[in-house]
Design a protein around this motif. Structure first.
Motif, PDB file in Angstrom:
ATOM      1  N   GLN A   5      43.391  72.735 -92.003  1.00 48.65           N
ATOM      2  CA  GLN A   5      42.082  72.107 -91.956  1.00 48.65           C
ATOM      3  C   GLN A   5      41.673  71.487 -93.277  1.00 48.65           C
ATOM      4  O   GLN A   5      40.716  70.726 -93.325  1.00 48.65           O
ATOM      5  CB  GLN A   5      41.030  73.138 -91.536  1.00 48.65           C
ATOM      6  CG  GLN A   5      41.228  73.634 -90.126  1.00 48.65           C
ATOM      7  CD  GLN A   5      40.892  72.575 -89.100  1.00 48.65           C
ATOM      8  OE1 GLN A   5      40.186  71.625 -89.391  1.00 48.65           O
ATOM      9  NE2 GLN A   5      41.411  72.723 -87.909  1.00 48.65           N
TER      10      GLN A   5
ATOM     11  N   ALA B 171      37.153  74.268 -95.757  1.00 49.38           N
ATOM     12  CA  ALA B 171      37.312  75.139 -94.615  1.00 49.38           C
ATOM     13  C   ALA B 171      37.583  76.569 -95.026  1.00 49.38           C
ATOM     14  O   ALA B 171      37.887  77.399 -94.201  1.00 49.38           O
ATOM     15  CB  ALA B 171      38.449  74.629 -93.735  1.00 49.38           C
TER      16      ALA B 171
ATOM     17  N   GLY C  62      35.653  79.166 -93.132  1.00 47.03           N
ATOM     18  CA  GLY C  62      36.103  79.225 -91.749  1.00 47.03           C
ATOM     19  C   GLY C  62      37.419  79.968 -91.646  1.00 47.03           C
ATOM     20  O   GLY C  62      37.604  80.841 -90.787  1.00 47.03           O
TER      21      GLY C  62
ATOM     22  N   ALA D 243      34.596  79.467 -86.494  1.00 48.17           N
ATOM     23  CA  ALA D 243      35.150  78.134 -86.243  1.00 48.17           C
ATOM     24  C   ALA D 243      34.055  77.132 -85.911  1.00 48.17           C
ATOM     25  O   ALA D 243      34.047  76.006 -86.405  1.00 48.17           O
ATOM     26  CB  ALA D 243      36.169  78.198 -85.111  1.00 48.17           C
TER      27      ALA D 243
ATOM     28  N   TRP E 133      33.836  74.014 -88.489  1.00 49.87           N
ATOM     29  CA  TRP E 133      34.517  72.762 -88.130  1.00 49.87           C
ATOM     30  C   TRP E 133      33.854  71.971 -87.029  1.00 49.87           C
ATOM     31  O   TRP E 133      34.493  71.235 -86.297  1.00 49.87           O
ATOM     32  CB  TRP E 133      35.963  73.063 -87.748  1.00 49.87           C
ATOM     33  CG  TRP E 133      36.706  73.696 -88.867  1.00 49.87           C
ATOM     34  CD1 TRP E 133      36.968  73.133 -90.088  1.00 49.87           C
ATOM     35  CD2 TRP E 133      37.270  75.003 -88.891  1.00 49.87           C
ATOM     36  NE1 TRP E 133      37.649  74.023 -90.866  1.00 49.87           N
ATOM     37  CE2 TRP E 133      37.861  75.178 -90.166  1.00 49.87           C
ATOM     38  CE3 TRP E 133      37.341  76.050 -87.970  1.00 49.87           C
ATOM     39  CZ2 TRP E 133      38.505  76.352 -90.537  1.00 49.87           C
ATOM     40  CZ3 TRP E 133      37.972  77.220 -88.345  1.00 49.87           C
ATOM     41  CH2 TRP E 133      38.543  77.365 -89.607  1.00 49.87           C
ATOM     42  N   LYS E 134      32.566  72.142 -86.904  1.00 51.27           N
ATOM     43  CA  LYS E 134      31.858  71.368 -85.896  1.00 51.27           C
ATOM     44  C   LYS E 134      31.958  69.880 -86.246  1.00 51.27           C
ATOM     45  O   LYS E 134      31.777  69.500 -87.401  1.00 51.27           O
ATOM     46  CB  LYS E 134      30.403  71.821 -85.931  1.00 51.27           C
ATOM     47  CG  LYS E 134      29.464  71.041 -85.084  1.00 51.27           C
ATOM     48  CD  LYS E 134      28.110  71.737 -85.179  1.00 51.27           C
ATOM     49  CE  LYS E 134      27.072  70.985 -84.407  1.00 51.27           C
ATOM     50  NZ  LYS E 134      25.944  71.860 -84.084  1.00 51.27           N
ATOM     51  N   VAL E 135      32.249  69.049 -85.269  1.00 49.47           N
ATOM     52  CA  VAL E 135      32.314  67.611 -85.511  1.00 49.47           C
ATOM     53  C   VAL E 135      31.154  66.970 -84.776  1.00 49.47           C
ATOM     54  O   VAL E 135      30.911  67.271 -83.616  1.00 49.47           O
ATOM     55  CB  VAL E 135      33.637  67.015 -84.991  1.00 49.47           C
ATOM     56  CG1 VAL E 135      33.709  65.523 -85.314  1.00 49.47           C
ATOM     57  CG2 VAL E 135      34.815  67.751 -85.583  1.00 49.47           C
TER      58      VAL E 135
ATOM     59  N   ALA F 103      37.070  64.029 -82.768  1.00 51.92           N
ATOM     60  CA  ALA F 103      38.030  65.128 -82.798  1.00 51.92           C
ATOM     61  C   ALA F 103      39.209  64.886 -81.858  1.00 51.92           C
ATOM     62  O   ALA F 103      39.646  65.785 -81.142  1.00 51.92           O
ATOM     63  CB  ALA F 103      37.343  66.450 -82.441  1.00 51.92           C
TER      64      ALA F 103
END
Lengths: 186, 156, 664
Positions: free
Chosen positions: C443, C447, C450, C512, C516-518, C533
């Motif tokens: 990532q 990150a 995360g 997560a 790593w939210k898009v 994504a």
């Protein structure tokens, strides 16, 4: 908490939760007497923040912080969409007719350019100067969270009082009028 | 916001859930935009309460977001942007309270509670051990001598 | 007429509760069996009466009886039937009625299934329970009467808040209340035990199933609420540290601590005072939540319309219930004697660490939630305490607890061998390190948290599996023996395995989806495509899609992955006519690795363009899957035969299951 703990000490430990709870409950009781939504202004006794708002349609000048130098005045935040503003509007008209004090308006977030002038044409226009504030510039400068709100500004351009909600004769007689008289004496 | 609860509520101001940030607001520079989003998440929406301006689609929240972006675009650092908003609305607008004497109890409270808890545990175990049959007390010199002599005698 | 009958039934329930609150407890003190025997009948009668009251109100809702004020304020003829029913508890008065319905249900359950309790103890428990009920009946009848009539009747109602017109929300409050109110059982047992001055293993065995049941419901209720916020509020958030959320989370933390400490009382005859204290605290925090939501002392989006009279009444109730029970605790608590001793490194030690983490976590949340109130009350500045504070304080408190959680079940009772436990966890440590490194590499920057979160989740999950494997001697004994052990594993310990694994899965989801939210926000014309994504979303336009009581615009996105059609998403934006309030209905497609989440906003320009928001929320569904697994673990443990048979058997020890795996 074994037997080795001396008895008074143990008593104290078991009393602690009760004591803590009573303290919390005391604060709750105090909390019940206050409205958490009332937000005192941090701007009281500070100079009016700088702002310059354009005029609304049909007037030839706007309203800026420099207009607040030299005389005691009220600054009133309103909008044609604001129901509570209708409530205080009649009283503002009375104040104007009695010539008590100049009232300036910040016309907040009108849905379109005509809405504010139309509203004023319908219900009367108590304002000396009006600034158009479609993007909340003036409103944020004054730390306003809702309409109507009214500020009392002294002749040095310092904010002296803030009133949240509709202005009523009672508020005027009890708070604003004496304050204005005092400010004018200075 | 809201969560759960559901319960709930009659809200005094409709918490209109919806799109908060609007594409027209977004700054072209992704680095600046990211800063703007981060700052927006720290500022409270004043008309919704308990919601950050980033989450709210109230008009005032939108205008505050615009203001934050304009100031960032004009080159203000984060601190100055926040200071400006605080100078208007007070500390109330900060979702992360500043560390001042008035908030020492808030910020250090959890740590103090943990330490008190650990202290209580330590005291508890010390007292617990004093009479724990599972943990024999160390042998006294006398006992040790006796043990040694017994061992020397060998199994009977 | 039916409405008046409901009102009358509630008044009768109050009278019955008075009888139940006095006779049995006096009977228990005097050894009068006849008086004690009143308790079960009274508890069942109370339940039937409240059920009549509840059904009467529900009838008014279903038939849209607009001569009832509560119905006028919260219903409408056009509303679908499901929401007419859920509207009963979608408001303050009705939800209080649901609250007492559940309270009386628990009382009746003790009456019906508590036959194995000593008669005097059951009489005391039910009397204490009746006093709780009296407080709430009075609250409803005096300040929040849902049966109030309105004359003349209204033409139609004002509808239910559209946000609440949702299936998730329809069931969320009953679940949550089962949890809150379920802790009242543990509370009543604790107070009755203090009155008797006796807390022993059998007491813990009686308390634990009720606590477990409440805990399962609360876990499910919180998860349901958070899931609702996720799909209904339209920006993909699922936890906001709102005071009302905190109000449901604090009892959960205390209840979790109570479950663990009750085990210690049951198996090891230790920490009695502490366990009684936790039982009082878990329910007190539930009550506190009620106070916070309904008194208006804190602002919350969830707050009910508030009324100072209610606030004062609830505060008095709090002082009576919490203050009274804590006073009793201060008086009788010091006489409780513990006999079980243990070392810091032991199963008990690990559970105590859990208790410490849960309770300091709850204290931190309480402090943050109430701090604005405190500061204001002492004349300090108005401050806000929001998510950044809770994330900064609560999360660090939980990390060591979770790390220790993998170790605890591997330790023996009384005195464990940490080195041996760690040796058996090398697989977990290696897996955690590998997963974290792999994810971090994959990532890239930013990150790290995360990756650490996922690593922690892996450590816990593998640790739980190691413990489970040891328990059934997987790979160590012949397969037949392993299967035999699996089958014989007590459900209580299997439940623990489930619950701990569920937490691991939820942690992975939390880490997560936070890291790593898009998000992609844009204006799209029909035919426009955006890539989020790795999924290509093509906007096909929007059309009207009105429902029974709302108007709506429904957008259509076709989603392609690797150039192959993958899904069609159809988010809506609705405007509910009666309150002219908008809601968003996100379109969500859940995959193993994450949710595709699309929302449609306002139209823009004349070419059919719309503002759209598209998210990819990695592993987010794991949060609720994990929570459900935790609740399932609780139910599994609840079904353990130990709690069904031989409850009063006292201190019998279930052998191999309770023995530590080291000795297995």
């Amino acid at each position: 908490m074994s037997a080795a703990v001396s008895f008074p000490m143990k008593r104290f430990l078991f009393l602690l939760p009760l004591a803590l709870f009573l303290v919390i409950a005391g604060y709750f009781a105090m909390g019940l007497t206050r409205d958490p939504r009332v937000l005192p202004s941090v701007l009281i006794n500070t100079p009016v923040p700088e702002f310059a708002l354009p005029s609304i349609q049909g007037r030839d000048r706007g309203f800026a912080s420099t207009d607040l130098q030299g005389g005691v005045a009220l600054v009133n935040v309103f909008g044609s969409w604001c129901v509570a503003c209708r409530v205080e509007h009649g009283f503002l008209m009375q104040l104007k007719q009695r010539g008590e004090i100049p009232i300036h308006g910040i016309d907040w977030r009108e849905p379109d350019r005509e809405a504010g002038p139309r509203w004023l044409a319908k219900y009367g226009d108590p304002y000396a100067l009006i600034g158009d504030d479609p993007e909340s510039r003036g409103v944020i400068a004054f730390g306003v969270t809702g309409a109507p709100e009214t500020f009392l500004v002294d002749r040095q351009g310092v904010i002296r009082h803030k009133h949240v909600g509709p202005l009523t004769p009672e508020v005027w007689d009890r708070t604003l009028k004496p304050l204005i008289a005092e400010l004018r004496k200075q | 916001m809201k969560l759960r609860l559901l319960l709930i509520l009659w809200t005094w101001l409709a918490a209109a859930p919806a799109l908060a940030v609007d594409p027209r607001e977004v700054l072209a520079d992704p680095a600046l935009e990211a800063r703007a989003r981060a700052l927006s998440q720290e500022l409270r929406c004043l008309v919704c309460q308990n919601q950050s301006i980033d989450d709210s689609d109230a008009d005032l929240a939108r205008d505050l977001r615009k203001l934050v972006r304009e100031r960032i675009a004009a080159g203000d650092d984060d601190r100055r942007v926040i200071d400006y908003v605080v100078s208007r609305y007070g500390d109330f607008v900060l979702l992360r309270p500043r560390l001042t004497p008035a908030t020492y109890l808030l910020w250090f409270g959890p740590l103090a509670i943990v330490l008190l808890g650990l202290l209580a545990l330590a005291v508890f175990y010390r007292r617990n051990r004093a009479d724990d049959p599972a943990v024999p007390a160390p042998l006294s010199p006398d006992e040790r001598r006796r043990l040694e002599s017994l061992l020397k005698d060998g199994p009977r | 007429m039916i409405v008046e009958a409901g009102h009358f039934a509630l008044v009768l329930a109050l009278c019955v509760a008075f009888v139940q609150g006095v006779l049995p407890i006096v009977g228990a003190a005097r050894g009068n069996a006849a008086w004690m025997a009143v308790a079960p009948q009274a508890a069942i009668a109370q339940w039937l009466l409240v059920a009549v009251a509840f059904l009467a109100l529900m009838h008014a809702y279903v038939t849209s009886d607009f001569s009832v004020l509560n119905v006028v304020l919260n219903s409408h003829t056009d509303k679908p039937l499901l929401y007419k029913i859920s509207g009963v508890w979608g408001n303050h008065e009705g939800s209080m009625l649901l609250w007492v319905l559940i309270l009386s249900l628990f009382g009746a359950a003790v009456a019906l299934f508590g036959g194995n309790l000593p008669a005097a103890f059951r009489a005391r428990v039910l009397s204490v329970h009746a006093w709780l009920a009296i407080g709430f009946y009075l609250f409803i009848l005096l300040t929040s009467n849902p049966f109030e009539r309105m004359l003349p009747p209204a033409e139609n109602g004002q509808d239910l808040n559209p946000l609440l017109q949702d299936p998730g929300l329809a069931f969320h409050p009953p679940m949550l209340y089962l949890g809150y109110v379920g802790f009242s059982m543990a509370f009543s047992f604790a107070v009755a035990a203090l009155i008797e001055g006796r807390v022993d293993a059998s007491w813990a065995r009686w308390v634990r199933p009720w606590t477990l049941l409440a805990w399962c419901c609360l876990t499910a209720g919180i998860a349901l609420g958070s899931w609702w916020a996720y799909y209904e509020l339209g920006w993909g958030g699922w936890w906001y540290w709102d005071p009302v959320e905190n109000a449901s989370f604090m009892p959960w933390l205390a209840g979790t601590a109570l479950l663990h400490s009750a085990t210690m009382v049951e198996k090891r005859d230790t920490l009695k005072g502490w366990t009684v204290f936790l039982a009082i605290v878990a329910f007190s925090l539930s009550l506190l939540g009620t106070f916070l939501v309904r008194s208006g002392v804190l602002t919350s989006v969830h707050a009910f319309a508030t009324d100072p009279a209610r606030g004062v009444f609830i505060l008095l109730l709090l002082v009576f219930v919490i203050g009274g029970s804590l006073a009793l605790f201060a008086w009788r608590g010091p006489t409780l004697r513990n006999t079980g001793l243990f070392q810091p490194i032991s199963r008990e030690g690990a559970m105590l660490l859990n208790n410490l983490a849960m309770m300091t976590g709850a204290a931190a949340v309480l402090l943050g939630t109430l701090y604005p109130l405190f500061l204001d009350a002492v004349g300090g500045a108005k401050v806000s305490v929001g998510p950044p504070f809770f994330n900064a304080t609560f999360v660090p408190l939980m990390i060591p607890m979770i790390a220790a959680m993998a170790v605890g079940p591997l330790l023996a009772w009384k005195r464990g061998d940490l080195a041996a436990a760690m040796k058996r966890l090398w697989v977990a440590a290696a897996a955690a390190a590998m997963v974290a490194l792999f994810i971090w590499q994959m990532q890239g920057d930013g990150a790290i948290f995360g990756a650490l979160g996922i690593g922690l989740a892996t450590w816990l999950l593998v640790g739980v599996l190691v413990e489970w494997g040891e328990r059934i001697r997987l790979f160590r004994a012949p397969a037949g023996e392993a299967i035999g052990r699996l089958v014989r594993t007590p459900r209580a310990s299997l439940g623990m395995t489930f619950a701990h694994a569920g937490l691991a899965i939820a942690i992975a989801g939390i880490a997560a989806s936070t890291a790593w939210k898009v998000e992609s926000i844009q204006t799209m014309k029909p035919g426009d495509t955006v890539d989020v994504a790795g999924y290509a979303y093509t906007f096909q336009g929007a059309r009207r899609a009105d429902g029974p009581n709302y108007t709506a615009v429904r957008g259509t996105f076709t989603v392609r992955k690797d150039d192959r059609p993958f899904a069609t998403l159809e988010p809506e934006k609705r405007i509910y006519a009666v309150r002219s309030q908008p809601t968003t209905e996100a379109a969500i497609r859940t995959t193993f690795l994450g949710d595709l989440y699309a929302v449609i906003g306002d139209p823009e320009g004349t070419e059919g363009a719309f503002v759209t928001r598209i998210y990819f929320n990695p592993l987010v569904a794991w949060i609720w899957a994990g929570a459900m697994l935790m609740a399932a673990g609780g139910l599994l443990s609840l079904s353990d035969r130990r709690y069904r048979v031989g409850l009063a058997a006292g201190r019998r020890r279930d052998a191999p299951a309770d023995a530590s795996p080291t000795r297995a």
